[in-house]
Design an enzyme around this catalytic site. Structure first.
Site, PDB file in Angstrom:
ATOM      1  CG  HIS A 130     -11.589  38.389  -0.363  1.00 42.63           C
ATOM      2  ND1 HIS A 130     -10.636  39.375  -0.328  1.00 42.63           N
ATOM      3  CD2 HIS A 130     -12.419  38.725  -1.385  1.00 42.63           C
ATOM      4  CE1 HIS A 130     -10.865  40.257  -1.283  1.00 42.63           C
ATOM      5  NE2 HIS A 130     -11.947  39.885  -1.937  1.00 42.63           N
ATOM      6  N   GLY A 181     -15.321  42.619   5.139  1.00 42.61           N
ATOM      7  CA  GLY A 181     -14.906  43.679   4.230  1.00 42.61           C
ATOM      8  C   GLY A 181     -15.555  43.492   2.870  1.00 42.61           C
ATOM      9  CG  HIS A 182     -16.162  40.875  -1.078  1.00 44.12           C
ATOM     10  ND1 HIS A 182     -17.508  40.588  -1.302  1.00 44.12           N
ATOM     11  CD2 HIS A 182     -15.591  40.978  -2.311  1.00 44.12           C
ATOM     12  CE1 HIS A 182     -17.723  40.515  -2.593  1.00 44.12           C
ATOM     13  NE2 HIS A 182     -16.583  40.767  -3.236  1.00 44.12           N
ATOM     14  CG  HIS A 256     -16.570  46.111  -5.014  1.00 46.44           C
ATOM     15  ND1 HIS A 256     -17.380  45.025  -5.218  1.00 46.44           N
ATOM     16  CD2 HIS A 256     -15.370  45.806  -5.582  1.00 46.44           C
ATOM     17  CE1 HIS A 256     -16.704  44.091  -5.881  1.00 46.44           C
ATOM     18  NE2 HIS A 256     -15.481  44.544  -6.119  1.00 46.44           N
ATOM     19  CD  GLU A 308     -13.016  45.033  -9.172  1.00 43.81           C
ATOM     20  OE1 GLU A 308     -13.574  44.493  -8.187  1.00 43.81           O
ATOM     21  OE2 GLU A 308     -12.110  44.489  -9.822  1.00 43.81           O
ATOM     22  CD  GLU A 324     -17.265  41.596 -11.095  1.00 46.23           C
ATOM     23  OE1 GLU A 324     -16.806  40.502 -10.723  1.00 46.23           O
ATOM     24  OE2 GLU A 324     -17.246  42.619 -10.395  1.00 46.23           O
ATOM     25  CB  CYS A 326     -19.836  39.080  -9.942  1.00 42.25           C
ATOM     26  SG  CYS A 326     -18.967  37.505  -9.909  1.00 42.25           S
ATOM     27  CB  CYS A 407     -15.431  36.478  -8.620  1.00 41.74           C
ATOM     28  SG  CYS A 407     -15.317  38.071  -9.472  1.00 41.74           S
ATOM     29  CB  CYS A 408     -17.379  36.656 -13.580  1.00 40.26           C
ATOM     30  SG  CYS A 408     -17.520  38.330 -12.917  1.00 40.26           S
TER      31      CYS A 408
END
Length: 644
Positions: A130, A181-182, A256, A308, A324, A326, A407-408
């Site tokens: 990440h 990647g993210h 995702h 996800e 989610e 996020c 993360c949220c």
């Protein structure tokens, strides 16, 4: 956001003071409870001290995504202290920034995990690690905090990091042909470009967008370089990270959900900046696919926990919904950019749906515990997430203090702190009013400063009163959103009826405005029974209750157990009432319903229906806003109600 002259730009959150009402309460709780709670968790889990050069060796090693959690909290502080100064928040941020400055490497690299844990593996696994994602969140935090406080140290640190990334990645000799990647860095680089006017950051964002999914595939090449078989990728396909094809060739939502919405936010930013018609068309078809075939009635997106994210169109299960927090926040980011491309109310309708329902479900009413996922159906003795080995959901659907993958919570605090930035947008001759809540906004039309004040009890009441203050009479268009859920509305100006035609869902009042002018917008708010698309199998034969922007749900606390046995007759009346004693005051819906049950069940798992005596008992159903569920004793919850 920089757009062409006639395209609307969001009015900055710093120009909008929310001084009461629904969002005033949520922001107060966010400041007083949620932001301190997130800081506390980041501190005790080691996330804050990941940057400390004198870090306690007994703390866990910095994780690959910890920087993003801290960054989002710093960004939230920037949003909050702009209108509500808080010296302690600033002291906490400044301490972290001092540590970042000490930890940053000479070449500009700044990632706490790879500096402290595995420096030899920098930039070796963009697919799974990440690094670029964390860089994006740090950049966003730096922009906001420096803008608000005038303290440039954090921005200088992150510009050096962005410069390092620009040197490392690209199509030049010696550069890596990789990309996140993210995704998230793409939108952050566009924000950095807009904040600094340095075209290198825009160009790097464009490189990341256009390089994605190109052949030979970079993730294959880097896996081979690491000595791995690319076919061993756990997700099996690069659909997971939206790298299955070049972005300009992508046709639907896959993979995702958070990564997707962040990626297409950055793509839309780029389309706006460059006037790129092809990217504009891509953004439009993907947003249409998301909201037309993959979005829950609560504004949640993403239906499956294993990736996800997305499965096939219309696959929207309720009890195992991923949904989610996020991903709903990222949907708001993307939708706001889409409005600048095409100023139509449907984008703001999506923002409003997500804000009032899925996003606020992600935090308890007291502001101190969280959901990562927001199902539309829950049972106290069934935890489907345990079977899915998910880190994202607590047992029994109770909010918790924190998650391993958290993360949220910090994402939620920055969204609530910055929500004023979604209320208005401007062009040189038009003020768009998107969202309704008590507030005062300051803007400039031509050479004249205009103050517009909203007074309203929205979303509990559909009456919104506006007062305009300006030094000199000024002609401009006041465009008021008539939400897609609203069937009837009325407008008066200084007490006289004002009739207008809708322009893409906005009532446009074009006149010369004077100090003290009063505008009243009345939005009808009947209780609606919402039906789902017939292809959504989980909701066949059911309705959801909605009033204004709020989706409602049934809870066991009000209706007893066995919510799946309730039937709502189609002709039965539904009644709205405001309960001043529930969660500080919320609207509730009641009506007569039927509970079906068999008093003579034989004890077997299955039995002939002819042998059983099924009865229906009349009950009074009570529904509360979905965003406030799971704040009382544990129990069942259900959004979709069987209709008969």
């Amino acid at each position: 956001m920089r757009t062409s002259e006639n395209r609307p730009s969001p009015l900055p959150w710093t120009a909008v003071e929310i001084d009461g009402g629904f969002w005033g309460d949520r922001q107060r709780i966010n400041r007083d409870h949620t932001m301190p709670a997130v800081y506390h968790q980041c501190k005790i889990t080691g996330r804050i001290d990941a940057w400390n050069p004198q870090r306690d060796p007994n703390l866990p090693e910095p994780h690959i995504f910890w920087d993003s959690d801290v960054a989002k909290w710093i960004e939230a502080v920037g949003y909050s202290v702009a209108l509500h100064p808080n010296a302690e928040f600033e002291r906490q941020v400044d301490e972290i920034v001092d540590w970042m400055e000490q930890m940053q490497l000479a070449d500009g690299y700044a990632n706490s995990h790879f500096i402290a844990v595995e420096p030899e593996n920098r930039w070796r696994n963009l697919r799974d690690q990440h690094e670029l994602y964390c860089a994006g969140h740090l950049i966003e935090a730096a922009i906001v905090y420096a803008q608000v406080t005038g303290k440039r140290k954090i921005l200088d640190i992150l510009r050096r990091y962005a410069d390092h990334i620009a040197v490392t990645f690209g199509r030049g000799d010696g550069q890596k042909r990789g990309y996140p990647g993210h995704p998230e860095l793409e939108l952050a680089l566009m924000r950095l470009y807009q904040a600094t006017d340095d075209p290198r950051y825009r160009d790097l964002a464009q490189y990341f967008v256009d390089e994605r999914g190109q052949a030979p595939h970079y993730y294959d090449l880097e896996a081979i370089e690491r000595g791995e078989d690319p076919r061993a990728f756990w997700a099996r396909s690069y659909h997971y990270c939206q790298a299955h094809a070049p972005i300009r060739e992508q046709t639907g939502m896959v993979g995702h959900s958070v990564r997707a919405c962040y990626l297409y936010t950055g793509t839309t930013d780029l389309a706006l900046e460059m006037g790129d018609a092809e990217l504009t068309a891509v953004a439009q078809r993907l947003w249409d696919d998301l909201t037309g075939r993959h979005m829950y009635v609560t504004g949640g997106v993403g239906s499956i926990h294993t990736i996800e994210g997305f499965t096939v169109p219309f696959d929207l299960p309720n009890d195992t919904a991923y949904s989610e927090t996020c991903s709903a926040i990222a949907l708001c980011y993307w939708s706001q950019r889409m409005f600048s491309l095409d100023p139509h109310r449907r984008y703001i309708d999506a923002i409003e749906r997500a804000l009032y329902n899925c996003i606020l479900s992600g935090v308890a009413y007291d502001g101190e515990t969280f959901f990562q996922c927001n199902p539309l159906e829950a049972y106290p003795h069934i935890s489907p997430y345990a079977l899915l080995d998910s880190m994202s959901a607590p047992t029994h659907h109770r909010r918790v203090d924190w998650f391993d993958v958290s993360c949220c919570p910090p994402n939620l605090v920055r969204m609530v702190a910055s929500v004023g930035g979604y209320f208005y947008a401007t062009t040189p001759n038009r003020l768009y009013v998107h969202l309704y809540n008590q507030n005062t906004a300051r803007l400039t039309v031509g050479a004249n400063e205009v103050h517009i004040t909203q007074a309203t009890d929205y979303p509990w009441d559909g009456a919104i009163n506006f007062t305009l203050e300006l030094a000199n009479p000024t002609r401009f268009e006041l465009a008021l959103r008539i939400p897609g859920w609203c069937r009837e509305y009325a407008i008066t100006v200084n007490g006289a009826a004002f009739t207008v035609e809708l322009d893409k869902g906005y009532a446009v009042l074009d006149r010369e405005w004077r100090a003290g002018d009063q505008v009243t917008l009345m939005l009808a708010m009947p209780i609606e029974r919402i039906a789902a698309h017939p292809h959504i199998r989980a909701d066949v034969g059911c309705v959801a209750l909605q009033r204004g922007p709020l989706v409602y749900c049934l809870e066991e606390a009000d209706n007893g157990a066995g919510l799946a046995h309730l039937r709502l007759p189609r002709t039965n009346a539904l009644n709205y009432a405001f309960d001043a004693d529930l969660f500080g005051g919320v609207g509730t819906i009641t009506g007569e319903a039927l509970r079906g049950e068999s008093a003579q069940w034989c004890g077997e798992l299955y039995a002939p229906a002819a042998n059983l005596d099924f009865t229906q008992t009349s009950i009074t159903l009570r529904a509360i806003p979905y965003c406030f569920w799971a704040n009382r004793q544990p129990g069942e919850m259900r959004v979709w109600i069987r209709e008969t």
